[in-house]
Design an enzyme around this catalytic site. Structure first.
Site, PDB file in Angstrom:
ATOM      1  N   LYS A  15      85.511 -35.242 117.724  1.00 38.35           N
ATOM      2  CA  LYS A  15      85.251 -34.164 118.663  1.00 38.35           C
ATOM      3  C   LYS A  15      83.970 -33.777 118.995  1.00 38.35           C
ATOM      4  CE  LYS A  15      87.652 -31.154 116.445  1.00 38.35           C
ATOM      5  NZ  LYS A  15      88.138 -31.379 115.427  1.00 38.35           N
ATOM      6  N   ARG A 165      78.812 -32.059 104.148  1.00 38.44           N
ATOM      7  CA  ARG A 165      79.599 -30.769 104.234  1.00 38.44           C
ATOM      8  C   ARG A 165      80.265 -30.568 103.041  1.00 38.44           C
ATOM      9  NH1 ARG A 165      81.833 -30.192 110.355  1.00 38.44           N
ATOM     10  NH2 ARG A 165      83.533 -29.233 109.073  1.00 38.44           N
ATOM     11  N   ARG A 176      92.716 -30.119 104.832  1.00 32.56           N
ATOM     12  CA  ARG A 176      92.375 -30.079 106.290  1.00 32.56           C
ATOM     13  C   ARG A 176      93.439 -30.616 107.348  1.00 32.56           C
ATOM     14  NH1 ARG A 176      86.410 -31.265 106.532  1.00 32.56           N
ATOM     15  NH2 ARG A 176      86.372 -30.409 108.635  1.00 32.56           N
TER      16      ARG A 176
HETATM   17  P1  AMP Z   1      85.638 -27.905 112.024  1.00 34.05           P
HETATM   18  O1  AMP Z   1      83.914 -27.765 111.950  1.00 34.05           O
HETATM   19  O2  AMP Z   1      86.113 -27.607 113.352  1.00 34.05           O
HETATM   20  O3  AMP Z   1      86.352 -28.892 111.361  1.00 34.05           O
HETATM   21  O4  AMP Z   1      85.850 -26.446 111.077  1.00 34.05           O
HETATM   22  C1  AMP Z   1      85.513 -25.984 109.615  1.00 34.05           C
HETATM   23  C2  AMP Z   1      86.577 -25.251 109.369  1.00 34.05           C
HETATM   24  O5  AMP Z   1      86.090 -23.776 109.842  1.00 34.05           O
HETATM   25  C3  AMP Z   1      88.240 -25.089 109.523  1.00 34.05           C
HETATM   26  O6  AMP Z   1      88.482 -26.186 108.192  1.00 34.05           O
HETATM   27  C4  AMP Z   1      88.555 -23.958 109.342  1.00 34.05           C
HETATM   28  O7  AMP Z   1      88.306 -23.218 107.934  1.00 34.05           O
HETATM   29  C5  AMP Z   1      87.463 -22.963 109.969  1.00 34.05           C
HETATM   30  N1  AMP Z   1      87.683 -22.883 111.531  1.00 34.05           N
HETATM   31  C6  AMP Z   1      86.983 -23.486 112.566  1.00 34.05           C
HETATM   32  N2  AMP Z   1      87.683 -23.267 113.700  1.00 34.05           N
HETATM   33  C7  AMP Z   1      88.763 -22.405 113.394  1.00 34.05           C
HETATM   34  C8  AMP Z   1      89.775 -21.926 114.240  1.00 34.05           C
HETATM   35  N3  AMP Z   1      89.852 -22.196 115.594  1.00 34.05           N
HETATM   36  N4  AMP Z   1      90.760 -21.409 113.630  1.00 34.05           N
HETATM   37  C9  AMP Z   1      90.680 -21.090 112.253  1.00 34.05           C
HETATM   38  N5  AMP Z   1      89.641 -21.555 111.482  1.00 34.05           N
HETATM   39  C10 AMP Z   1      88.844 -22.093 111.937  1.00 34.05           C
END
Ligand code: AMP
Length: 235
Positions: A15, A165, A176
């Site tokens: 993404k 990360r 996740r």
């Molecule tokens: P990502 O970088 O999008 O994989 O997000 C990393 C982490 O941020 C996720 O595992 C959640 O803990 C938190 N997170 C990001 N976006 C959201 C969202 N829209 N709603 C809830 N938690 C989020």
């Protein structure tokens, strides 16, 4: 011409990579809720302290807080022509909240793109994902040794500056993924019902090929917007 687009896909589906390209091609900002939250954690804000344990465990941040952060970001002037939302919405409640935020401004989404990737492929992929701490750019490294010798060319960093990360560890990635599978189904259904959803395979093709397909979707969405007589989001 701008676009209002949501990009969906499990962790590691690509993404971020596709969103960065779309940003350049469409001239609208890339808004990643994960990046916003990581900045809060890095800057040790109140929000950062609240969400760190949740993120470290691979859990979601509560909808209310997430929607507030997104509403604030969308109110900034660079979002007037559109945006690429990456990592949001992650629940039906967030999707409805986004629709309301846009409706309040007389706007609506043009397109939702779903990048589909198989779970075990994602675990393997993320174990090899390394990140530039300066620009957030991601790199695929076959081994820690390769990463130790590599550097971010965009930032002209010293070799060995790439990091991984915390939440890319296999156990956290599996959690996740589990959360993603459970939470994404209703969102896909919601956008499917609205006729906004387009899917693209995120594996078996290189990022250029995936992007070419997404660009076509964007063109089709713009054509649909024109023929429906909607002039937004060009302001
Ligand atoms: P990502 O970088 O999008 O994989 O997000 C990393 C982490 O941020 C996720 O595992 C959640 O803990 C938190 N997170 C990001 N976006 C959201 C969202 N829209 N709603 C809830 N938690 C989020």
């Amino acid at each position: 011409m701008g676009v209002r687009l949501v990009i969906l896909g499990g962790p590691g589906a690509g993404k971020g990579t596709q969103a960065m390209r779309l940003t350049e091609a469409c001239g609208v900002p890339h808004i990643s809720t994960g990046d916003i939250f990581r900045h809060h954690i890095q800057a040790e804000t109140d929000i950062g302290r609240e969400i760190k344990p949740l993120m470290d465990a691979g859990h979601l941040v509560p909808d209310g807080l997430t929607c507030r952060v997104v509403a604030e970001r969308l109110a900034e002037p660079d979002c007037a022509r559109g945006f690429i939302l990456d990592g949001f919405p992650r629940s039906r409640a967030q999707a409805e909240c986004l629709a309301q935020m846009l409706a309040d401004r007389g706007e609506e989404l043009d397109l939702v793109v779903n990048i589909e990737v198989d779970g075990e492929e994602i675990v393997a992929r993320l174990a090899k994902r390394w990140v530039c701490p300066k620009c957030g750019g991601t790199y695929h490294m076959e081994s820690p040794e390769e990463a130790a010798a590599a550097r971010c060319e965009r930032q002209d960093c010293a070799p060995g500056s790439l990091t991984q990360r915390d939440d890319d560890r296999p156990a956290t990635v599996r959690e996740r993924l589990r959360v993603y599978t459970v939470t994404s189904a209703p969102i896909l259904a919601y956008y499917g019902e609205q006729g906004l959803l387009r899917s693209v395979p995120g594996q078996g093709m290189n990022p250029d090929e995936v992007f070419a397909i997404i660009e076509k979707f964007v063109e089709e969405a713009r054509d649909a917007r024109r023929s429906a007589g909607r002039t937004q989001p060009v302001k």
